[in-house]
Design an enzyme around this catalytic site. Structure first.
Site, PDB file in Angstrom:
ATOM      1  N   GLU A   1       0.874  -1.180   0.000  1.00 15.36           N
ATOM      2  CA  GLU A   1       0.000   0.000   0.000  1.00 15.36           C
ATOM      3  C   GLU A   1       0.903   1.220   0.000  1.00 15.36           C
ATOM      4  O   GLU A   1       1.824   1.323   0.817  1.00 15.36           O
ATOM      5  CB  GLU A   1      -0.905  -0.062   1.227  1.00 15.36           C
TER       6      GLU A   1
ATOM      7  N   ALA B   1       0.505   4.144   0.982  1.00 17.64           N
ATOM      8  CA  ALA B   1       0.469   4.964   2.190  1.00 17.64           C
ATOM      9  C   ALA B   1       1.242   4.348   3.347  1.00 17.64           C
ATOM     10  O   ALA B   1       1.389   4.967   4.404  1.00 17.64           O
ATOM     11  CB  ALA B   1      -0.987   5.197   2.617  1.00 17.64           C
ATOM     12  N   SER B   2       1.762   3.139   3.159  1.00 18.68           N
ATOM     13  CA  SER B   2       2.378   2.370   4.236  1.00 18.68           C
ATOM     14  C   SER B   2       3.873   2.646   4.365  1.00 18.68           C
ATOM     15  O   SER B   2       4.636   2.432   3.415  1.00 18.68           O
ATOM     16  CB  SER B   2       2.146   0.872   3.985  1.00 18.68           C
ATOM     17  N   THR B   3       4.274   3.078   5.555  1.00 17.22           N
ATOM     18  CA  THR B   3       5.693   3.342   5.809  1.00 17.22           C
ATOM     19  C   THR B   3       6.534   2.089   5.634  1.00 17.22           C
ATOM     20  O   THR B   3       7.609   2.123   5.034  1.00 17.22           O
ATOM     21  CB  THR B   3       5.884   3.868   7.235  1.00 17.22           C
TER      22      THR B   3
ATOM     23  N   SER C   1       5.828  -0.549   3.893  1.00 23.53           N
ATOM     24  CA  SER C   1       5.873  -0.938   2.477  1.00 23.53           C
ATOM     25  C   SER C   1       6.989  -0.188   1.757  1.00 23.53           C
ATOM     26  O   SER C   1       7.644  -0.738   0.858  1.00 23.53           O
ATOM     27  CB  SER C   1       4.537  -0.660   1.797  1.00 23.53           C
TER      28      SER C   1
END
Length: 199
Positions: free
Chosen positions: A11, A13-15, A17
């Site tokens: 995703e 928005a995922s740090t 990731s």
């Protein structure tokens, strides 16, 4: 002989990731594992839990820990981290474009560019100009931005998100090897190892 395979659900928005996306290609190549990159949206999955934002915002202590943890891990990997405002970012446009970009030879580079723009430079990835710059840097056609808005592509992203939920994915990044789910950047090596032994 068929190489082992793994699905990488991420995703934008995922740090965590971000940390995985920048490191995965070289690690997977070294392990001899083929990876299918699967952009999806956490928002619908969080909504089922009654959350309208990231749990890192809902639970302040968890959020403080996460940002410090990401700073430590990023420093270890030689990556910069800037907290984008707002957080989490709206990754819908980026995910739609990524689905098409990943069919191109430099699609992974586009995804990495988006993560770097967001968490390395603090840019707004919901801004089409940011996505255009990420496409240009990867040498991909600007037509992907318009093509990403067609109904077929929108439906494909919904399907991927639904598949993630069906697989039991509840956060990002997640790695799927056969029927096995590995969650988190700190489980990426475990997932690759499982793929080499069981894939």
């Amino acid at each position: 002989m068929t190489r082992p395979r793994m699905d990488f659900y991420f995703e934008f928005a995922s740090t965590y990731s971000y940390l995985s996306a920048l490191r995965l290609p070289s690690l997977a190549e070294a392990a001899g594992v083929d990876v299918r990159w699967r952009p999806f949206l956490l928002g619908p999955i969080f909504a089922v839990q009654g959350w309208n934002t990231s749990p890192f915002n809902i639970y302040a202590a968890k959020g403080r820990y996460m940002w410090r943890d990401v700073e430590r891990r990023a420093a270890r990997y030689g990556l910069d981290v800037i907290r984008p405002d707002p957080f989490p970012q709206n990754g819908l446009l980026a995910a739609r474009v990524a689905q098409l970009a990943l069919a191109q030879p430099r699609g992974i580079e586009f995804c990495q560019n988006v993560f770097l723009a967001e968490f390395g430079a603090g840019q707004d990835i919901s801004d089409p100009d940011t996505i255009k710059a990420c496409l240009a840097s990867a040498g991909l056609p600007m037509t992907l931005l318009a093509d990403a808005q067609n109904d077929t592509n929108k439906h494909a992203l919904r399907t991927t998100t639904d598949t993630a939920a069906r697989l039991g994915i509840f956060g990002a990044p997640s790695f799927i090897v056969g029927d096995e789910l590995f969650w988190g950047d700190d489980r990426m090596h475990d997932a690759l190892d499982w793929a080499t032994r069981h894939g």
